[in-house]
Scaffold this active site. Structure first.
Site, PDB file in Angstrom:
ATOM      1  N   GLU A   1      33.009  36.095  30.736  1.00 32.64           N
ATOM      2  CA  GLU A   1      32.263  35.895  31.996  1.00 32.64           C
ATOM      3  C   GLU A   1      30.838  36.435  31.958  1.00 32.64           C
ATOM      4  O   GLU A   1      30.433  37.200  32.834  1.00 32.64           O
ATOM      5  CB  GLU A   1      33.054  36.499  33.160  1.00 32.64           C
ATOM      6  CG  GLU A   1      34.438  35.896  33.292  1.00 32.64           C
ATOM      7  CD  GLU A   1      35.307  36.571  34.349  1.00 32.64           C
ATOM      8  OE1 GLU A   1      34.829  37.457  35.061  1.00 32.64           O
ATOM      9  OE2 GLU A   1      36.489  36.184  34.446  1.00 32.64           O
TER      10      GLU A   1
ATOM     11  N   GLU B   1      43.482  30.550  30.697  1.00 35.02           N
ATOM     12  CA  GLU B   1      44.066  31.217  31.880  1.00 35.02           C
ATOM     13  C   GLU B   1      44.469  30.209  32.953  1.00 35.02           C
ATOM     14  O   GLU B   1      44.232  30.415  34.147  1.00 35.02           O
ATOM     15  CB  GLU B   1      43.044  32.209  32.488  1.00 35.02           C
ATOM     16  CG  GLU B   1      42.529  33.242  31.523  1.00 35.02           C
ATOM     17  CD  GLU B   1      41.537  34.234  32.138  1.00 35.02           C
ATOM     18  OE1 GLU B   1      41.457  34.339  33.384  1.00 35.02           O
ATOM     19  OE2 GLU B   1      40.820  34.897  31.369  1.00 35.02           O
TER      20      GLU B   1
HETATM   21  O1  9MR Z   1      45.156  38.935  36.565  1.00 36.82           O
HETATM   22  C1  9MR Z   1      44.371  40.073  36.266  1.00 36.82           C
HETATM   23  C2  9MR Z   1      44.660  41.187  37.249  1.00 36.82           C
HETATM   24  O2  9MR Z   1      46.005  41.605  37.106  1.00 36.82           O
HETATM   25  C3  9MR Z   1      43.699  42.325  37.026  1.00 36.82           C
HETATM   26  O3  9MR Z   1      43.870  43.283  38.051  1.00 36.82           O
HETATM   27  C4  9MR Z   1      42.254  41.829  37.037  1.00 36.82           C
HETATM   28  C5  9MR Z   1      41.278  42.947  36.708  1.00 36.82           C
HETATM   29  O4  9MR Z   1      41.494  43.453  35.416  1.00 36.82           O
HETATM   30  O5  9MR Z   1      42.072  40.797  36.099  1.00 36.82           O
HETATM   31  C6  9MR Z   1      42.899  39.680  36.329  1.00 36.82           C
HETATM   32  O6  9MR Z   1      42.676  38.743  35.306  1.00 36.82           O
HETATM   33  C7  9MR Z   1      41.406  38.110  35.282  1.00 36.82           C
HETATM   34  C8  9MR Z   1      41.009  37.962  33.827  1.00 36.82           C
HETATM   35  O7  9MR Z   1      41.000  39.212  33.179  1.00 36.82           O
HETATM   36  C9  9MR Z   1      39.647  37.287  33.695  1.00 36.82           C
HETATM   37  N1  9MR Z   1      39.633  36.025  34.390  1.00 36.82           N
HETATM   38  C10 9MR Z   1      40.073  36.056  35.786  1.00 36.82           C
HETATM   39  C11 9MR Z   1      41.463  36.691  35.866  1.00 36.82           C
HETATM   40  C12 9MR Z   1      41.989  36.657  37.302  1.00 36.82           C
HETATM   41  O8  9MR Z   1      41.183  37.447  38.130  1.00 36.82           O
END
Ligand code: 9MR
Length: 306
Positions: free
Chosen positions: A99, A215
């Site tokens: 990102e 994802e």
């Molecule tokens: O699903 C993930 C959640 O459990 C965490 O709290 C969060 C922060 O670390 O990240 C979420 O995953 C994200 C991923 O790392 C990057 N793309 C977006 C995902 C959904 O927010």
């Protein structure tokens, strides 16, 4: 666990391989959670994807303070060397940078004003990929991002900034192997235009990069819809998306973000109220039974591999 064993040939951790977990205080590493997942994957003959080495979020407080104060390049490169090196040969693919783009921040190159950019300028991205390649020359190195799948306010800007960034990396000889499309699909607010998506992916393919789906889930929170209708929409959206992606023939991994609706990030107490309801984003329902979305994925893959 049974469902994961039944359905998956590759897994990724939702947070166990993020930096705040792996290096909670400077130089003090905690690999327990990730080790356990990597061992589980290999015991069950699955691959394991690493997510993610450099991100603007999920960083330990000490690192954020250091980057804001006197940033040290080692805070980026030594971490990558340590983590990628530890799992060399066992983690086949890494989201090296996650990102890095956000045109809403207003820069002409569309890059996100992240703590990394502020600390090291735009070169942090190249630095990260070089460090990862050095630590594991055989790993597939991925740039991973969201918001490029559909049509919305910043969709075109996000896509063109991505191409510009990836083209620059390739021109500079940066070791990058794939673009990771997160694919948090949103049929209401960010519908897919197959032509727009196909053109974008073709440009990435033309750069010599593979395209991985990292994802996948579908956000459909329109109130008043029945579960059946949500399930149908999730399946149709998935099929529309995957048919375009797979038509490029440069994709060999499709990962969903979770497996069952019961454990989706869209369904946790923090996110569900924000996004407005009980979603139906993943291939299995709350009882681990296959939903129409599962069959949509299977169908897209089957058509492609016929
Ligand atoms: O699903 C993930 C959640 O459990 C965490 O709290 C969060 C922060 O670390 O990240 C979420 O995953 C994200 C991923 O790392 C990057 N793309 C977006 C995902 C959904 O927010």
């Amino acid at each position: 666990m049974e469902a994961v064993r039944r359905e998956c040939s590759c897994i990724v951790a939702e947070y166990q391989s993020k930096r705040h977990v792996l290096e909670p205080s400077r130089g003090m590493f905690d690999f327990e959670g990730m080790d356990r997942l990597v061992a589980f994957a290999h015991k069950n003959k699955m691959k394991f994807r690493g997510h993610t080495l450099v991100w603007h979020a999920a960083n330990p407080a000490w690192l954020v303070a250091e980057l804001n104060d006197v940033p040290k390049e080692g805070g980026l490169t030594e971490y990558i060397a340590k983590v990628v090196g530890r799992y060399r040969g066992r983690v086949h693919s890494w989201d090296v940078v996650n990102e890095a783009i956000n045109p809403a921040d207003g820069r002409s190159d569309g890059l996100r004003e992240s703590i990394w950019l502020k600390a090291f300028g735009t070169s942090y991205i190249d630095m990260a990929f070089h460090a990862a390649h050095e630590a594991d020359p055989n790993a597939s190195l991925v740039y991973n991002d969201y918001n490029t799948e559909g049509v919305w306010k910043y969709g075109d800007a996000w896509r063109s900034s991505t191409i510009e960034m990836l083209a620059g990396m390739k021109a500079r000889g940066v070791p990058i192997h794939a673009y990771g499309m997160q694919a948090h699909l949103d049929p209401n607010d960010r519908p897919i235009d197959p032509k727009v998506l196909a053109n974008f992916l073709q440009e990435i393919k033309d750069l010599g990069l593979r395209i991985q789906v990292t994802e996948l889930d579908v956000r459909d929170f329109k109130l008043g819809r029945s579960v059946e209708e949500k399930n149908r929409i999730a399946a149709e959206t998935t099929k529309l998306f995957l048919d375009v992606v797979l038509s490029l023939s440069v994709t060999d991994e499709i990962l969903t973000w979770g497996l069952s609706d019961k454990y989706s990030w869209l369904n946790d107490s923090k996110n569900a109220p924000f996004y407005g309801g009980i979603p139906s984003p993943l291939p299995l329902d709350w009882k681990m039974v296959r939903k129409p979305m599962w069959y949509a994925i299977a169908k897209s893959i089957a058509v492609k591999t016929k």
